[in-house]
Write an enzyme that holds these catalytic residues in place. Sequence first.
Site, PDB file in Angstrom:
ATOM      1  N   GLU A  37       0.828  -1.208   0.000  1.00 52.06           N
ATOM      2  CA  GLU A  37       0.000   0.000   0.000  1.00 52.06           C
ATOM      3  C   GLU A  37       0.862   1.256   0.000  1.00 52.06           C
ATOM      4  OE1 GLU A  37      -3.386   1.777   2.891  1.00 52.06           O
ATOM      5  OE2 GLU A  37      -3.660  -0.277   2.179  1.00 52.06           O
ATOM      6  N   ASP A  66     -10.018   1.544  -1.129  1.00 46.06           N
ATOM      7  CA  ASP A  66      -9.293   2.069   0.013  1.00 46.06           C
ATOM      8  C   ASP A  66     -10.241   3.008   0.737  1.00 46.06           C
ATOM      9  OD1 ASP A  66      -6.440   1.839   1.093  1.00 46.06           O
ATOM     10  OD2 ASP A  66      -6.941   3.939   1.400  1.00 46.06           O
ATOM     11  N   PHE A 141     -17.529  -4.402  10.797  1.00 47.82           N
ATOM     12  CA  PHE A 141     -16.135  -4.609  11.152  1.00 47.82           C
ATOM     13  C   PHE A 141     -15.461  -3.251  11.290  1.00 47.82           C
ATOM     14  CE2 PHE A 141     -16.463  -4.348   6.596  1.00 47.82           C
ATOM     15  CZ  PHE A 141     -15.336  -3.666   6.181  1.00 47.82           C
ATOM     16  N   ASP A 144     -16.954   0.315  12.622  1.00 39.95           N
ATOM     17  CA  ASP A 144     -18.426   0.285  12.602  1.00 39.95           C
ATOM     18  C   ASP A 144     -19.067   0.399  13.988  1.00 39.95           C
ATOM     19  OD1 ASP A 144     -18.203   0.061   9.863  1.00 39.95           O
ATOM     20  OD2 ASP A 144     -19.000  -1.977   9.736  1.00 39.95           O
ATOM     21  N   LYS A 162     -26.732  -1.795   5.413  1.00 39.63           N
ATOM     22  CA  LYS A 162     -25.437  -1.102   5.322  1.00 39.63           C
ATOM     23  C   LYS A 162     -24.969  -1.055   3.877  1.00 39.63           C
ATOM     24  CE  LYS A 162     -20.656  -1.252   6.837  1.00 39.63           C
ATOM     25  NZ  LYS A 162     -19.570  -2.101   7.340  1.00 39.63           N
ATOM     26  N   ARG A 168     -18.906   2.881   1.216  1.00 31.77           N
ATOM     27  CA  ARG A 168     -18.531   1.920   0.179  1.00 31.77           C
ATOM     28  C   ARG A 168     -19.689   1.743  -0.804  1.00 31.77           C
ATOM     29  NH1 ARG A 168     -16.610  -1.269   3.375  1.00 31.77           N
ATOM     30  NH2 ARG A 168     -14.469  -0.560   3.121  1.00 31.77           N
TER      31      ARG A 168
END
Length: 192
Positions: A37, A66, A141, A144, A162, A168
């Site tokens: 990354e 990302d 996860f 959250d 969600k 996302r």
Amino acid sequence: MSRSLTMVTSNAHKAQEVAAFFGQSIKFHHIALDIPELRSDDIEEIAREKARYAYNHLHRPLIVDDTSFSIDALNGFPGPYAAYVLKTIGNKGILKIMEGFPDRKAHFTTAIAFADDKGIFVFSGMIEGNVITEPRGREGFGYDPVFEVRGKTLAEIPLEEKSAISHRARALMTFRDWFMKNRNDSETDTNR
């Protein structure tokens, strides 16, 4: 022939979320690949370089993502370093840092990068909310359990819901609209 798409991530939770978002509209594949990354304050640049690396190794149409998590009172920290901060100090550490801050506003931004033989294309989405004082919920996860939107943390929202409202999801909506319009079935067949 149905459209198919590969998501490259070592995070199985992200892959689940993306698969839930697409449902039956696209045949979805997940490949776990460790991608070096790039360190940058720009998540679109990070996503673009991750997509370049993955495409050069897999030679198939794919997406990577990302995400940054930015807390207003902390001048945007942890930003694109969210995964590292979560791994090192976790949600407990974030909540400890936030003690005494009345301004709890924060936002997530996700950049989805699509790569194929025509190039790399990046799509972004954002969701605003607040950092709460105690974790809540068992879904999701990452951050959250400490990120609240309209009275619920992302960890209190079922995956299907969600997948319709998250940062996302917003990036994926923009990507999906572009993908369905600009890539025909044969171009996205991963078995070619």
